[in-house]
Design a protein around this motif. Structure first.
Motif, mmCIF file in Angstrom:
data_model
loop_
_atom_site.group_PDB
_atom_site.id
_atom_site.type_symbol
_atom_site.label_atom_id
_atom_site.label_comp_id
_atom_site.label_asym_id
_atom_site.label_seq_id
_atom_site.Cartn_x
_atom_site.Cartn_y
_atom_site.Cartn_z
ATOM 1 N N MET A 1 15.790 1.775 10.700
ATOM 2 C CA MET A 1 15.837 2.551 9.437
ATOM 3 C C MET A 1 16.514 3.890 9.654
ATOM 4 N N ASP A 2 17.093 4.372 8.603
ATOM 5 C CA ASP A 2 17.860 5.615 8.672
ATOM 6 C C ASP A 2 16.986 6.782 8.211
ATOM 7 N N VAL A 3 16.829 7.743 9.067
ATOM 8 C CA VAL A 3 15.959 8.865 8.746
ATOM 9 C C VAL A 3 16.547 9.742 7.650
ATOM 10 N N ALA A 4 17.877 9.849 7.627
ATOM 11 C CA ALA A 4 18.522 10.756 6.682
ATOM 12 C C ALA A 4 18.249 10.345 5.236
ATOM 13 N N SER A 5 18.258 9.048 4.995
ATOM 14 C CA SER A 5 18.046 8.607 3.623
ATOM 15 C C SER A 5 16.727 7.851 3.525
ATOM 16 N N LEU A 6 15.797 8.418 2.790
ATOM 17 C CA LEU A 6 14.481 7.790 2.685
ATOM 18 C C LEU A 6 14.283 7.102 1.337
ATOM 19 N N GLN A 7 15.366 7.054 0.546
ATOM 20 C CA GLN A 7 15.257 6.524 -0.820
ATOM 21 C C GLN A 7 14.663 5.118 -0.853
ATOM 22 N N ASN A 8 15.064 4.304 0.138
ATOM 23 C CA ASN A 8 14.627 2.903 0.103
ATOM 24 C C ASN A 8 13.462 2.633 1.045
ATOM 25 N N LEU A 9 12.826 3.699 1.481
ATOM 26 C CA LEU A 9 11.782 3.560 2.502
ATOM 27 C C LEU A 9 10.695 2.569 2.087
ATOM 28 N N GLN A 10 10.221 2.689 0.848
ATOM 29 C CA GLN A 10 9.137 1.812 0.404
ATOM 30 C C GLN A 10 9.556 0.343 0.471
ATOM 31 N N SER A 11 10.764 0.033 -0.064
ATOM 32 C CA SER A 11 11.169 -1.378 -0.066
ATOM 33 C C SER A 11 11.464 -1.865 1.347
ATOM 34 N N GLU A 12 11.979 -0.978 2.199
ATOM 35 C CA GLU A 12 12.234 -1.389 3.586
ATOM 36 C C GLU A 12 10.918 -1.663 4.319
ATOM 37 N N ILE A 13 9.930 -0.815 4.082
ATOM 38 C CA ILE A 13 8.626 -1.035 4.725
ATOM 39 C C ILE A 13 8.000 -2.319 4.189
ATOM 40 N N GLU A 14 8.117 -2.513 2.893
ATOM 41 C CA GLU A 14 7.543 -3.716 2.274
ATOM 42 C C GLU A 14 8.157 -4.975 2.897
ATOM 43 N N GLU A 15 9.488 -4.935 3.037
ATOM 44 C CA GLU A 15 10.193 -6.096 3.577
ATOM 45 C C GLU A 15 9.828 -6.344 5.046
ATOM 46 N N GLU A 16 9.853 -5.265 5.836
ATOM 47 C CA GLU A 16 9.655 -5.445 7.281
ATOM 48 C C GLU A 16 8.189 -5.608 7.673
ATOM 49 N N TYR A 17 7.309 -4.853 7.032
ATOM 50 C CA TYR A 17 5.918 -4.822 7.516
ATOM 51 C C TYR A 17 4.898 -5.202 6.444
ATOM 52 N N GLY A 18 5.376 -5.494 5.234
ATOM 53 C CA GLY A 18 4.481 -5.735 4.095
ATOM 54 C C GLY A 18 3.401 -6.768 4.386
ATOM 55 N N GLU A 19 3.819 -7.899 4.973
ATOM 56 C CA GLU A 19 2.849 -8.979 5.222
ATOM 57 C C GLU A 19 1.811 -8.561 6.250
ATOM 58 N N LYS A 20 2.296 -7.857 7.259
ATOM 59 C CA LYS A 20 1.400 -7.420 8.328
ATOM 60 C C LYS A 20 0.352 -6.429 7.777
ATOM 61 N N ILE A 21 0.820 -5.512 6.936
ATOM 62 C CA ILE A 21 -0.083 -4.491 6.383
ATOM 63 C C ILE A 21 -1.140 -5.158 5.506
ATOM 64 N N SER A 22 -0.684 -6.102 4.683
ATOM 65 C CA SER A 22 -1.593 -6.763 3.763
ATOM 66 C C SER A 22 -2.581 -7.663 4.518
ATOM 67 N N ALA A 23 -2.097 -8.342 5.562
ATOM 68 C CA ALA A 23 -2.992 -9.200 6.361
ATOM 69 C C ALA A 23 -4.068 -8.352 7.043
ATOM 70 N N LEU A 24 -3.672 -7.200 7.541
ATOM 71 C CA LEU A 24 -4.641 -6.312 8.196
ATOM 72 C C LEU A 24 -5.671 -5.824 7.185
ATOM 73 N N ARG A 25 -5.178 -5.440 6.010
ATOM 74 C CA ARG A 25 -6.083 -4.940 4.980
ATOM 75 C C ARG A 25 -7.133 -5.998 4.613
ATOM 76 N N ARG A 26 -6.683 -7.254 4.475
ATOM 77 C CA ARG A 26 -7.618 -8.321 4.087
ATOM 78 C C ARG A 26 -8.624 -8.609 5.199
ATOM 79 N N ASP A 27 -8.114 -8.558 6.432
ATOM 80 C CA ASP A 27 -8.971 -8.802 7.585
ATOM 81 C C ASP A 27 -10.082 -7.728 7.659
ATOM 82 N N ILE A 28 -9.689 -6.490 7.447
ATOM 83 C CA ILE A 28 -10.673 -5.390 7.467
ATOM 84 C C ILE A 28 -11.615 -5.514 6.268
#
Ligand SMILES: [Zn+2]
Ligand SMILES: [Zn+2]
Length: 392
Positions: A1-28
């Motif tokens: 990811m590019d630090v200079a431009s954070l405009q797409n940060l949310q969608s990039e995080i969702e794409e790359e880590y979204g499933e992992k974050i949601s799986a962890l949340r459900r597990d907890i």
């Protein structure tokens, strides 16, 4: 990811880590833990952080975790804190991943906070080359009573931090809205218990007794005047009697009654005066009715006070990420409380609310549930706050 431009940060995080974050949340969420007893939750967090270039310290404040990411330069050290504990509530959401433990539930969104922070850790580790300073990811137990934040601070977790942030999911705010303010954002929360002592006797012979039930009833009414008649009307304060108990039989006048309550204030001087006023009023009323009262007053979480500069900067970062329409500078604090206050007593920082919608059941209700689309948004905000903390 590019630090200079954070405009797409949310969608990039969702794409790359979204499933992992949601799986962890459900597990907890399925396996909630209370207070300092967040051992399994901490294990889940550690598993989700595995492979990342972090220095990890476990067993902080019993079952807390501090994970440190060192970037390239010697820029500022920013703390990001999430709470991990649940509440003694039986869940009634009907979710597929609802709590499997009777009487315990993540009803304050701390499963979400923890998962969002793990998402931010992944994103920031992925941007390590562009990171000028250090980020400390703090996973805290015992926010819901117990003061895990205070214990973490006592164990040195705040030392060396230049700034610190924490998010809280917030029902009642439009979905995705980021809100905070300078100065107090949450109140000091103190607790009292009072014993009213009278003289017990036969229900038919009240003149031979001093009725603790009637004295307690008068004391509860009198306590309503502490805020309304003794506190400056422009100064926020709450006094709530949440517990009252007495008696064993319908025809017996009990000797004792018990009253419990909470006091919320934003002003430290006023906070310090409250016990004396409550005690004087309760004893005066009780003695006037041939009884007496004793007060046990416990100071608990202090005011959660945001730094003016850091909170203004946080709002700016949020505008840069999500646009003006998604950001709100709060006009007023909440009279709820939060033990992130202990970090903010030491380090300039901001406690930031993240809206989960206006029609969502309130925090601490058995129906509380939120749309998981908020998780990558929260991760993006934490990521950007760490990256941009000292930017103009
Ligand atoms: Zn809570
Ligand atoms: Zn909470």
């Amino acid at each position: 990811m590019d630090v200079a431009s954070l405009q797409n940060l949310q969608s990039e995080i969702e794409e790359e880590y979204g499933e992992k974050i949601s799986a962890l949340r459900r597990d907890i969420h399925r396996e909630p833990e209370l207070g300092f007893d967040t051992k399994k939750t901490a294990e889940k967090v550690l598993a989700a952080l595995e492979g990342l270039p972090l220095d990890i310290e476990t067993g902080v404040a019993e079952n807390g975790i501090v994970a440190t990411l060192k970037g390239g330069g010697d820029g500022p050290t920013v703390g990001l804190r999430a709470d991990m504990d649940a509440l003694p509530i039986t869940e009634e959401t009907g979710l597929d991943f609802a709590s499997e433990i009777e009487g315990k539930m993540h009803a304050c969104g701390h499963d979400g906070h923890t998962s969002m922070l793990v998402g931010a850790a992944h994103a920031l580790c992925g941007m390590r080359d562009g990171l000028d300073g250090t980020v400390r990811f703090i996973f805290q137990p015992a926010e819901e009573g117990g003061g895990g934040g205070e214990v973490m601070v006592e164990e040195g977790v705040a030392e060396g931090l230049d700034s610190i942030f924490a998010l809280h999911l917030w029902p009642g705010l439009p979905f995705g809205t980021v809100a905070t303010k300078a100065g107090p954002i949450m109140a000091a929360a103190d607790a009292f218990e009072m014993e009213i002592k009278g003289t017990g006797g036969h229900g038919a012979m009240p003149h031979l007794s001093a009725d603790a039930v009637v004295i307690a009833a008068q004391v509860v009414i009198a306590l309503q005047t502490v805020v309304s008649r003794e506190v400056d009307p422009v100064e926020p304060a709450v006094l709530t009697v949440g517990e009252i108990g007495a008696g064993t039989a319908f025809n017996v006048i009990p000797e004792k009654a018990r009253i419990g309550g909470t006091v919320r204030t934003l002003n430290e001087d006023l906070r310090q005066k409250m016990p004396e006023r409550i005690e004087a009023l309760a004893r005066g009323v009780s003695r006037g009715m041939r009884g007496d009262a004793t007060l046990d007053y416990r100071f608990s979480y202090p005011v959660t006070r945001n730094d003016a500069g850091v909170s203004a900067n946080a709002l700016k970062v949020a505008v840069g990420l999500f646009g003006e329409d998604s950001v709100l500078e709060l006009p007023n604090p909440s009279m709820g409380a939060e033990d992130f206050a202990y970090f903010l007593q030491r380090i300039p920082g901001a406690f930031v609310w993240l809206g989960v919608g206006e029609d969502v059941s309130g925090l601490h209700t058995p129906q509380f549930a939120f749309d998981e689309k908020i998780l990558p948004r929260g991760s993006a905000l934490l990521t950007a706050l760490a990256l941009r903390q000292h930017a103009a």
